[in-house]
Design an enzyme around this catalytic site. Sequence first.
Site, PDB file in Angstrom:
ATOM      1  N   HIS A   1       2.780  -4.495  -2.217  1.00 43.10           N
ATOM      2  CA  HIS A   1       3.768  -5.285  -2.118  1.00 43.10           C
ATOM      3  C   HIS A   1       3.965  -6.203  -3.206  1.00 43.10           C
ATOM      4  O   HIS A   1       3.014  -6.854  -3.607  1.00 43.10           O
ATOM      5  CB  HIS A   1       4.136  -6.011  -0.794  1.00 43.10           C
ATOM      6  CG  HIS A   1       3.625  -5.191   0.424  1.00 43.10           C
ATOM      7  ND1 HIS A   1       4.680  -3.989   0.737  1.00 43.10           N
ATOM      8  CD2 HIS A   1       3.047  -5.261   1.518  1.00 43.10           C
ATOM      9  CE1 HIS A   1       4.265  -3.361   1.783  1.00 43.10           C
ATOM     10  NE2 HIS A   1       3.275  -4.051   2.294  1.00 43.10           N
TER      11      HIS A   1
ATOM     12  N   HIS B   1      -3.310  -1.316  -0.277  1.00 41.83           N
ATOM     13  CA  HIS B   1      -3.971  -1.209   1.042  1.00 41.83           C
ATOM     14  C   HIS B   1      -3.317  -0.136   1.500  1.00 41.83           C
ATOM     15  O   HIS B   1      -2.196   0.241   1.460  1.00 41.83           O
ATOM     16  CB  HIS B   1      -3.465  -2.510   1.707  1.00 41.83           C
ATOM     17  CG  HIS B   1      -2.098  -2.783   1.742  1.00 41.83           C
ATOM     18  ND1 HIS B   1      -1.206  -3.473   0.843  1.00 41.83           N
ATOM     19  CD2 HIS B   1      -1.048  -2.651   2.660  1.00 41.83           C
ATOM     20  CE1 HIS B   1       0.135  -3.716   1.275  1.00 41.83           C
ATOM     21  NE2 HIS B   1       0.117  -2.951   2.365  1.00 41.83           N
TER      22      HIS B   1
ATOM     23  N   ARG C   1       4.978   2.530  -2.830  1.00 40.91           N
ATOM     24  CA  ARG C   1       3.982   3.613  -2.689  1.00 40.91           C
ATOM     25  C   ARG C   1       3.612   4.342  -3.698  1.00 40.91           C
ATOM     26  O   ARG C   1       4.218   4.805  -4.759  1.00 40.91           O
ATOM     27  CB  ARG C   1       4.721   4.617  -1.539  1.00 40.91           C
ATOM     28  CG  ARG C   1       4.262   5.277  -0.450  1.00 40.91           C
ATOM     29  CD  ARG C   1       5.186   6.270   0.494  1.00 40.91           C
ATOM     30  NE  ARG C   1       6.030   5.519   1.275  1.00 40.91           N
ATOM     31  CZ  ARG C   1       7.629   5.891   1.213  1.00 40.91           C
ATOM     32  NH1 ARG C   1       7.840   6.461   0.092  1.00 40.91           N
ATOM     33  NH2 ARG C   1       8.016   5.128   2.004  1.00 40.91           N
TER      34      ARG C   1
END
Length: 353
Positions: free
Chosen positions: A101, A177, A197
């Site tokens: 992110h 993650h 992604r």
Amino acid sequence: MLYPLKFNAVFKDYIWGGRNFQKLGKRLPEGIVAESWEISCHPDGVSTVANGSYEGLPLPGLVKKLGRKLIGCELPDSALEKFPLLVKLIDANDKLSVQVHPEDQYAAVNENGELGKNEMWYIISAKPGAKLIYDIAPGVTKASFAKAVGKNKIEACLKYIEVFPGDFLNIPAGLVHAIGEGIVLAEIQQTSNTTYRLYDYNRTDKNGNKRTLHIEKALDVIDFDGAGRKEKYQGLSIKIAESCYKTYKIANKYFCVELYDINGTIEENADGSRFCLYVFIEGEGRIEYQGGAEYVSQGQSVLIPAFMGGYHIRGNLKALKSYVPDLNKNVLEPLENAGYSKEDIFKNVSGLE
């Protein structure tokens, strides 16, 4: 009158979900349920009030109606424009995509003013041997990582850790993650739905389509310098009543998360400074406030308005309490007053380093 607010969950049916929220007392729709957005002001999943005089009102409308009575007088004006926190439950019946992110500044420029996404995880349950991806492996550089992505060999560049019920993990923006299969967790995060992604195990959706990857943006925001960071922190505990403790687990400028372990009665005060959220993860009890009481149990989440005043929580239960902190006033000073040194605090509370 202000009172403890419950909300109708917004369920998401992503391909990796399951039915495990039933074990938390959730009444689920048919089919896969991957996420339960418990308290959300994000347009991709807006919560509506489920109890009391504001029942049926969407959270954005409640913020507009109550303003600082709900949010608090010490938070910035931006908290009125965008409610700052979002609470989810996640059921990883299968592994999630490898992702990252962005921070606020990158998201604002590249995602039409969206916030960045710093988040944390609390592991509610995990099957034996369950693992998740936490960071890139030490020694991986941007160049070597990009090369691995191009060859579809990203998995060798990732760091895997085993997790257990009760674990806390801080997931700052920039950290690669992924949740592994067999894990149910609570997530507290900034109000954002921006995910880049990197890898999705070549899976396809129900229509046979592979999910979109965001390689270029992901490479922009990955924190390659932070590789090898510590994963789990012990936290620091303070006794708040007989047989009742709170443990400071994660604290940063976006949120503080404390674990409440209550076996009896505690007294709290919504003093007007800031709202707080509770996610009840074990047991049952009630919140008693001026004007009534609200029953709470495992799997439920509650928003306490900033100006609600004094209240008690009674029962035998565990809960995650989260809020947007003044780090000195709400974290460092209480811990120092309890006898902890600054060295202890920075060593044991994640997010302060």
